[in-house]
Design an enzyme around this catalytic site. Structure first.
Site, PDB file in Angstrom:
ATOM      1  N   SER A 525       0.827  -1.192   0.000  1.00 52.36           N
ATOM      2  CA  SER A 525       0.000   0.000   0.000  1.00 52.36           C
ATOM      3  C   SER A 525       0.872   1.257   0.000  1.00 52.36           C
ATOM      4  O   SER A 525       1.675   1.428  -0.902  1.00 52.36           O
ATOM      5  CB  SER A 525      -0.961  -0.064   1.192  1.00 52.36           C
ATOM      6  OG  SER A 525      -1.977   0.874   1.056  1.00 52.36           O
ATOM      7  N   ASP A 610     -10.146  -3.454  -5.092  1.00 52.19           N
ATOM      8  CA  ASP A 610      -9.501  -2.589  -4.107  1.00 52.19           C
ATOM      9  C   ASP A 610      -9.973  -1.136  -4.245  1.00 52.19           C
ATOM     10  O   ASP A 610      -9.743  -0.505  -5.272  1.00 52.19           O
ATOM     11  CB  ASP A 610      -7.982  -2.666  -4.334  1.00 52.19           C
ATOM     12  CG  ASP A 610      -7.186  -1.991  -3.244  1.00 52.19           C
ATOM     13  OD1 ASP A 610      -7.753  -1.133  -2.533  1.00 52.19           O
ATOM     14  OD2 ASP A 610      -5.997  -2.310  -3.104  1.00 52.19           O
ATOM     15  N   HIS A 645      -8.206  -4.732  -1.012  1.00 49.92           N
ATOM     16  CA  HIS A 645      -6.915  -4.239  -0.552  1.00 49.92           C
ATOM     17  C   HIS A 645      -6.210  -5.239   0.366  1.00 49.92           C
ATOM     18  O   HIS A 645      -5.013  -5.186   0.528  1.00 49.92           O
ATOM     19  CB  HIS A 645      -7.146  -2.922   0.187  1.00 49.92           C
ATOM     20  CG  HIS A 645      -5.916  -2.095   0.365  1.00 49.92           C
ATOM     21  ND1 HIS A 645      -5.206  -1.591  -0.694  1.00 49.92           N
ATOM     22  CD2 HIS A 645      -5.265  -1.684   1.474  1.00 49.92           C
ATOM     23  CE1 HIS A 645      -4.178  -0.895  -0.234  1.00 49.92           C
ATOM     24  NE2 HIS A 645      -4.188  -0.939   1.073  1.00 49.92           N
TER      25      HIS A 645
END
Ligand SMILES: *[C@@H]1O[C@H](CO)[C@@H](O)[C@H](O)[C@H]1NC(C)=O
Ligand SMILES: *[C@@H]1O[C@H](CO)[C@@H](O)[C@H](O)[C@H]1NC(C)=O
Length: 680
Positions: A525, A610, A645
């Site tokens: 991320s 995501d 995610h």
């Protein structure tokens, strides 16, 4: 998994051959690592129960099952909760009741996540928030805790922020079109969702909302916050009129968080001057009449606190490690003054992770979770009057795992501006040479004031038992060293995050933990942004890199206020509509800085659903690399078509991503054909 990799390969025709080769070659290794990781898990297990009202509540996992069962049992004999309390389970004990079995609910779904599970005040009802795609948009169901039958219609399009305001009223938060939590709602059980009452609408798109119940269970607090500012409303559950009342004012740069005990609100307050926060209290009926309980300190950050009938536990950070300090409070009717004589809870490892667990307000026992890189997850109950700490459970790691075979260290590297950057290190004593030839996996994050404390990861031992040294760089932009640590790694100082990471990498090489030929890096991320950035800056320093769901197209994303996580993050990265930020961001944004140069072996992952990092970002990064890079090293792009995610949701399936990643790393280092992990 292979079909997904092949599907990606079909999209990228030019790369099909390479991906297929990789899949064939490393598939066996991936399977082996997956089997190792799974074999370390005790599959049928039960969590330490929490006594709450008339019940013990706990979660149970079953052999071969991906998900959790949520259970409870009646408390047979009432009496004060002590650290020695044990839930009776014998034949005479009250029977276990399964409130909700996620394995049943998850049937037919690729992805399944329960974001919240809240028992109503009477214990008769349970509300839970369910996501079956990974897009973090939840549906909330209310069931009868005993029969499991649905009560009323499900609520659609909710966040996982839900709370009970009595036994027949639910409070919840919804999001706008850019996934920003913007409205608080009140729902009367049994009525239609379209009749729900909006308690508050946060119109400023820099802010988003959160919901929290007080430990005393008498108030619900709603926070509206940005990276710099946070203010609080409360809902007094004992008051018939269910209205949100402002508690702390909305003042730019002031961050407050609140809870309740007796006749007082307890509030942490951060400002530019008091950047590491102070703790104050005020009477319920005069919020301007504040008393400072713990003053601001430059070297100690107040992270949060937990209130009890007779105590307060304050979670702090000092010199890179978390601390828990317990104070006894005066009786609830009396006024409170500055806190004195706090008792710090002792922890043994040089670096570790500690988190508050769920505790009972009307008790003298605080539960916390402790682990270190070599100490599996442990549950402690600590008696705040006597200081007695009881280890209630330590996670079983199957296969003769012995913590004393491993070393954990806290080291400090020196950044270009002489700042000392902490690094956490784990290795297996009998497997490393420490002569510069050992392989290292260096992890990093460094954003949003998140602290990546060195807790236990069962999976990492698939590398550590193959002779890897595992390290975490606690770089600026994170919160490890307090608020300033964060402020020095964001906006126009964001590059400190990347140069700190490079300094940590160079330290590991200089101190002979590894060489450039054996150094691998990874981040997810915002940590994936870190990986992208340092790859462009110092591709020569690393052998292999893994960028998971990486936020790599920073400039394009931050220029588009119509997509999630843009407006709310202008205080994190800057608003590129302002020239200064535009050029600064452009100078590090990974997609914009790919050059015609040699790069190490690279694996990039994405999740199709995501909402945080859209799959187009990593896809674009990979396309740019394919176009420009001048080496023949591996460059893999793996897009998970059934997740968001956070990868796969099941506890075993989610190991597959680590197995794939580690297989990639081993292959990149030419260790793929070497023997298995050292067995004990
Ligand atoms: C209940 O809430 C209303 C509306 O916010 C307020 O005017 C009233 O004073 C509250 N009552 C009590 C007892 O706090
Ligand atoms: C509230 O507290 C402030 C500060 O101590 C004081 O000046 C004010 O008079 C108080 N208000 C009431 C209504 O008691």
């Amino acid at each position: 998994m292979n079909t997904r990799v092949c599907l990606v390969a079909e999209i990228a025709l030019d790369f099909t051959f390479c991906v297929r080769l990789f899949v064939l070659d490393a598939k066996e290794l991936e399977g082996e690592i997956f089997a190792e990781m799974r074999a370390r898990i005790k599959e049928d297990d039960i969590e330490i129960p929490l006594r709450e009202g008339n019940y013990y509540y706990y979660e149970r996992t079953l052999t071969g099952k991906e998900y959790t069962q949520h259970c409870r049992r009646l408390v047979p004999i009432d009496g004060p909760i002590t650290v020695h309390d044990v839930m009776p389970t014998g034949p005479d004990a009250p029977a276990e009741h399964i409130i909700l079995d996620e394995n049943v609910k998850a049937e037919g779904h690729d992805y399944y996540n329960i974001g919240a599970l809240e028992v109503s005040p009477s214990g008769k009802l349970v509300a839970y928030a369910e996501d079956t795609k990974g897009d973090e948009i939840y549906t909330v169901f209310v069931i009868n805790a005993e029969s499991g039958q649905y009560v009323g219609q499900p609520l659609k399009g909710i966040t996982s922020d839900i709370g009970w305001a009595g036994d027949d009223i639910l409070v919840y938060i919804t999001m706008d079109s850019i996934f920003r939590s913007d409205k608080v709602w009140l729902h009367n059980l049994g009525s239609d969702q379209s009749h729900d009452i909006c308690l508050y609408h946060e119109k400023d798109d820099m802010f988003s909302l959160g919901l929290q119940a007080s430990e005393s269970e008498q108030y619900l607090f709603v926070q509206s916050g940005s990276a710099d500012t946070n203010f609080v409303f409360y809902l007094d559950l004992s008051n018939q009129s269910k209205e949100l009342v402002p508690l702390t004012p909305r003042v730019y740069g002031i961050d407050t968080e609140a809870s309740h005990r007796g006749n007082h609100f307890y509030i942490t307050r951060r400002s530019e001057e008091f950047y590491n926060s102070e703790l104050v209290a005020c009477p319920l009926d005069n919020i301007t009449d504040t008393t400072v309980l713990i003053p601001h300190r430059g070297s100690v950050k107040i992270q949060g606190f937990q209130l009890f009938e007779n105590h307060i536990a304050v979670y702090e950070r000092e010199n890179g490690v978390p601390k828990v300090i317990v104070y006894r409070l005066p009786a609830t009717g009396e006024s409170v003054g500055q806190l004195q004589g706090g008792q710090a809870i002792d922890f043994v490892d040089p670096a570790y992770a500690v988190e508050p667990g769920p505790s009972q307000f009307h008790s003298n026992v605080i539960r916390f979770y402790y682990s270190s890189m070599r100490t599996p997850h442990s549950v402690f109950d600590y008696d705040m009057d006597t200081g007695v700490s009881v280890l209630k459970n330590i996670n079983t790691v199957i296969g003769g795992f012995n913590p004393s075979n491993y070393v954990t260290e806290r080291k400090w590297s020196t950044a270009s501006d002489w700042t000392q950057i902490p690094i956490s290190i784990l290795y297996r004593k009998d497997m490393v040479k420490l002569d510069g030839s050992d392989p290292v996996l260096l992890d990093g994050y460094g954003s949003y004031e998140e602290s990546v404390d060195p807790g236990f990861s069962g999976s990492i031992f698939s590398l550590v038992d193959r002779g890897f040294i595992y390290a975490i760089a606690h770089i600026r932009g994170g919160g490890e060293m307090g608020r300033k640590w964060y402020e020095d790694g964001k906006l126009l100082k964001k590059k400190n995050t990347f140069t700190d990471f490079i300094a940590c990498a160079e330290y590991l090489i200089e101190k002979k933990y590894c060489s450039r030929e054996t150094l691998c890096i990874q981040g997810r991320s915002a940590g994936g942004l870190l990986i992208g950035a340092v790859l462009n800056m110092r591709p020569d320093l690393f052998k292999a890199a893994v960028a998971g769901v990486p936020f790599v197209d920073v400039l394009t994303t931050m220029l588009d206020p119509t997509i999630p996580l843009t407006t709310g993050e202008w205080e994190e990265w800057g608003d590129p509509k302002k020239e200064e930020y535009y050029y600064y961001m452009k100078s590090y944004s990974p997609v914009d800085n790919v050059k015609a140069q040699e790069y190490p072996h690279i694996l990039v992952t994405a999740g199709l659903n995501d909402p945080r990092v859209m799959y187009s970002e990593p896809a674009k990064f990979v396309a740019k690399l394919r176009e420009l890079k001048t080496d023949d090293n591996l460059l893999l792009f793996k897009c998970d078509l059934g997740a968001g995610h956070f990868s796969k949701s099941g506890r075993f399936e989610s190991l597959r991503e680590d197995a794939f990643t580690y297989a990639f790393i081993l292959k990149a280092l030419g260790m793929a054909s070497q023997t298995k992990a050292c067995l004990l």
